[in-house]
Design a protein around this motif. Structure first.
Motif, PDB file in Angstrom:
ATOM      1  N   ARG A 198       0.823  -1.215   0.000  1.00 24.20           N
ATOM      2  CA  ARG A 198       0.000   0.000   0.000  1.00 24.20           C
ATOM      3  C   ARG A 198       0.861   1.272   0.000  1.00 24.20           C
ATOM      4  O   ARG A 198       0.526   2.254  -0.657  1.00 24.20           O
ATOM      5  N   ASP A 199       1.966   1.245   0.726  1.00 24.28           N
ATOM      6  CA  ASP A 199       2.821   2.437   0.822  1.00 24.28           C
ATOM      7  C   ASP A 199       3.426   2.807  -0.526  1.00 24.28           C
ATOM      8  O   ASP A 199       3.498   3.972  -0.895  1.00 24.28           O
ATOM      9  N   ARG A 228       0.820   4.318  -2.821  1.00 24.97           N
ATOM     10  CA  ARG A 228       0.638   5.734  -2.498  1.00 24.97           C
ATOM     11  C   ARG A 228       1.621   6.616  -3.259  1.00 24.97           C
ATOM     12  O   ARG A 228       1.280   7.704  -3.708  1.00 24.97           O
ATOM     13  N   LYS A 229       2.841   6.110  -3.380  1.00 26.89           N
ATOM     14  CA  LYS A 229       3.871   6.897  -4.071  1.00 26.89           C
ATOM     15  C   LYS A 229       3.587   7.048  -5.559  1.00 26.89           C
ATOM     16  O   LYS A 229       4.205   7.869  -6.226  1.00 26.89           O
ATOM     17  N   VAL A 271      -0.518  12.250  -3.585  1.00 29.42           N
ATOM     18  CA  VAL A 271      -0.849  12.626  -2.219  1.00 29.42           C
ATOM     19  C   VAL A 271       0.365  13.218  -1.502  1.00 29.42           C
ATOM     20  O   VAL A 271       0.239  14.163  -0.737  1.00 29.42           O
ATOM     21  N   GLY A 301       5.359  12.307  -5.064  1.00 29.11           N
ATOM     22  CA  GLY A 301       4.603  11.213  -5.680  1.00 29.11           C
ATOM     23  C   GLY A 301       4.838  11.225  -7.180  1.00 29.11           C
ATOM     24  O   GLY A 301       4.934  12.280  -7.803  1.00 29.11           O
ATOM     25  N   GLY A 319      -4.404   8.977  -4.737  1.00 31.13           N
ATOM     26  CA  GLY A 319      -3.963   7.704  -4.168  1.00 31.13           C
ATOM     27  C   GLY A 319      -4.427   7.516  -2.730  1.00 31.13           C
ATOM     28  O   GLY A 319      -3.968   6.611  -2.037  1.00 31.13           O
ATOM     29  N   THR A 320      -5.352   8.358  -2.281  1.00 34.99           N
ATOM     30  CA  THR A 320      -5.886   8.185  -0.923  1.00 34.99           C
ATOM     31  C   THR A 320      -6.887   7.040  -0.875  1.00 34.99           C
ATOM     32  O   THR A 320      -7.167   6.503   0.188  1.00 34.99           O
TER      33      THR A 320
END
Lengths: 253, 437
Positions: free
Chosen positions: B76-77, B80-81, B85, B90, B160-161
């Motif tokens: 998940r991390d 996000r990149k 966000v 990003g 990407g939230t």
């Protein structure tokens, strides 16, 4: 503080170059921003992000493909670009540091830059001369091989790589020239939104021949040779024969 | 050879920036003619994107791929990149084709192809999660949603939230997609829709293995005719929407989560209807074209990596007193055929992508064709890489067995080979005896 950062387009660091007709063959070879210049761009952008710099201008000298290199610098965060266009080779074959430093001087004077950040050397010619020559021509202080740059008391505190460690130098006041070494920072990758934004940033194009600088090289490259292939090694039976060979054949111990 | 990590002629030895490129080898000389390179990177922006993606993949994607494959978990991390966000850090590719006013980049199908190709070079499974989110959800909503819907959902999707996907297949309806049973009925008095059914093989259907993903586009039957389908937005935590199961023990694509999702009397207001009621078949077909380009491009990434790996191994390995494996005709054949097929597939994909209009259907024949060809090509190239590397190729540490397992999915997901055969033969039959251009 206005920063001018120099970015050189060179043969990509991962390319295995070939020599043909007495020089490095540049046909169909991937070229990209000199890694040390990338570090200079990153440092300049960080100085802007920390509000120490008001504007970062990227300058590149070379063929029209240099605009790609400038766009990369703009996508990393530089505000605008200047391209001094020339079809002369910039890897010491034609255009050499003395002329390049003079071209930089013209731009520094026009832009009234307070700090010039450069890579410590280009990975094509490995001269490392442009920064020092520019500082000499401008009569400015210089620090080469920077490993850490800090804004302090209206000047800079720079940690500098030496053969035996680092030394810390206080640049009492600006303007100054700083050349950047490998450990200074890890350059960011340009994000896609920033690549798109970079398209809208201004790039000024000038012609090297019209800058009032003598571009003729003072040194002539006579020949470029590929390094000789490494000789095949030998296997030794045991430590004793290794020591024997080192002592008697190689005569190194 | 110069590598950043080793290059410090005046300083003490500095070792950092572990460089994949450096380890793969020195050859970055352009092999192909300018006309072919222009096909792969038609503009300076495409070239710059590719360079950035390559750095990102080398630094961020490559080091994590083996771990998430092994543990069958979703990173998940790292996902996000891919979004925006984290301002200025990003990568910003989640809204690749989404117009800028909704937080995207407004880029074209070529950008889609090269992003999928580059991500899949290191981690096809992570790329599959990206595809479900960026193409099946974001692009679909951007093309088919209303102004209000796009403003409501796309900014978070691009940032990407939230992470989501699209629901089409069912336990008993895959290639026969119009055989789907999930249905939505109008609530009496015009209060919206009630959704019932089960969807299967949903990428990003769960992210943590316990709850559903965040947001989905769901196709459901809304009328008596075979093509009476409508598309709905369903969000996590809506009453009646739940995770059936996380599908475990997949052969490949193990770092992308796949789930069965269950809809029991999920109440949806009218603003959750995307496009016109009973008109979703066109939305589906239009979006499938870009999905297939994305999947075909993933196959290119797998193939390119496999060729790099087999080349590297063949250069290092000695046998029978020869300098290396390149001396042997059998190995030469594996490497040369792989390269030729990879280049053929790459030219086909970019040839189609470079003029694909994301807002129109009509490239079905070649969108299907690229995926049909490239999926099989990548599986065979990965297979040859294993063969060149022998026992080493069969072991996880050498990466190509993972690529081989991942490649197989491309012959099933986003359209089975058989669905491409069916569609393409239908399109070609329509042309009758007219000769090809």
């Amino acid at each position: 503080m206005k920063i001018l950062v120099g970015i050189k387009r060179v043969v990509d660091y991962a390319v295995k170059v070939r020599v043909s007709k007495g020089t490095v063959d540049l046909a169909n070879v991937k070229q990209s921003m000199n890694p040390f210049c990338e570090i200079a761009v990153e440092e300049a952008v960080r100085l802007k992000e920390s509000k120490n710099a008001s504007e970062v201008v990227a300058l590149s000298i070379g063929p029209k493909q240099c605009t790609e290199t400038i766009r990369t610098a703009l996508a990393m965060g530089c505000d605008r670009g200047i391209h001094i266009q020339t079809d002369l080779r910039t890897d010491y074959m034609d255009l050499q540091p003395f002329a390049i430093a003079q071209l930089f001087q013209k731009i520094v004077e026009k832009e009234k830059s307070d700090l010039v950040l450069l890579g410590k050397q280009g990975i094509d010619s490995d001269c490392g001369q442009t920064g020092p020559m520019l500082a000499g021509m401008m009569g400015w202080p210089q620090v080469t091989f920077a490993a850490k740059v800090e804004v302090k008391d209206g000047g800079l505190l720079v940690e500098r790589e030496t053969d035996s460690g680092t030394e810390t130098i206080q640049v009492k006041s600006l303007p100054a020239v700083v050349t950047c070494d490998l450990r200074l920072n890890e350059p960011r990758y340009a994000t896609l939104p920033n690549i798109m934004k970079a398209k809208k940033k201004p790039v000024e194009t000038l012609k090297a021949e019209e800058m009032g600088v003598d571009l003729v090289p003072h040194n002539q490259v006579l020949e470029i040779l590929e390094p000789p292939p490494r000789k095949e090694g030998i296997m030794v039976e045991n430590v004793d024969s290794l020591i024997d060979k080192l002592r008697n054949e190689a005569q190194v111990i | 050879m110069f590598t950043r990590a080793g290059y410090a002629p005046f300083a003490s030895a500095v070792t950092r920036l572990p460089s994949l490129l450096a380890s793969v080898g020195p050859a970055r000389r352009t092999l192909s003619s300018p006309s072919i390179n222009a096909l792969f990177n038609p503009t300076d922006e495409h070239l710059a994107m590719r360079a950035t993606l390559r750095t990102f993949v080398e630094r961020e994607v490559e080091p994590q791929a083996a771990h998430y494959n092994k543990t069958e978990t979703f990173n998940r991390d790292l996902f996000r990149k891919l979004g925006t966000v984290d301002q200025d850090h990003g990568l910003g590719v989640l809204g690749l084709t989404v117009p800028e006013e909704y937080g995207g980049l407004g880029l074209d199908a070529t950008a889609v192809a090269l992003t999928h190709e580059e991500l899949s070079y290191s981690d096809p499974a992570f790329c599959l999660a990206y595809l479900a989110h960026a193409l099946l959800l974001a692009n679909n909503l951007a093309v088919n949603g209303s102004e209000a819907q796009k403003s409501r959902w796309l900014p978070d999707i691009c940032a990407g939230t939230v992470v989501g996907g699209m629901c089409m297949s069912e336990p008993n309806a895959g290639t026969d997609v119009l055989g789907m049973k999930t249905n939505a009925t109008a609530i009496e008095g015009g209060g919206g829709w009630k959704l019932n059914g089960t969807k299967m093989w949903i990428t990003n259907g769960t992210l943590d293995g316990r709850t559903t993903g965040d947001i989905f586009l769901v196709y459901a039957r809304t009328g008596p005719a075979k093509t009476d389908l409508t598309q709905f937005v369903v969000e996590k935590n809506m009453p009646g929407f739940s995770l059936g199961q996380k599908i475990v023990d997949k052969l490949g694509m193990r770092a992308s989560m796949t789930a069965e999702l269950v809809f029991e009397d999920v109440i949806l207001s009218h603003d959750h209807v995307v496009g016109e009621v009973n008109e979703a078949t066109l939305c589906m077909m239009r979006n499938l074209e870009i999905e297939r380009i994305g999947l075909a491009a993933m196959a290119l990434g797998i193939a390119r990596r496999s060729i790099d790996e087999m080349k590297r191994y063949a250069l290092e390995r000695q046998a029978f007193g020869a300098r290396n494996l390149f001396e042997f005709g059998q190995i030469q054949r594996l490497i040369a055929e792989s390269y030729a097929e990879y280049m053929a597939g790459r030219c086909y994909v970019y040839g189609v992508a470079n003029s694909l209009d994301l807002n129109k259907a009509g490239n079905g024949l070649d969108a299907d064709g690229t995926k049909l060809y490239c999926a099989k090509m990548s599986k065979e190239v990965a297979d040859r890489a294993i063969q060149v590397m022998g026992g080493y190729g069969y072991v996880g540490e050498y990466k190509v067995e993972r690529l081989w397992r991942d490649a197989k999915l491309l012959e099933i997901g986003g359209g089975t080979n058989e669905s491409h055969h069916k569609n393409m033969a239908r399109d070609l039959r329509k042309r009758g005896i007219a000769p090809l251009d």
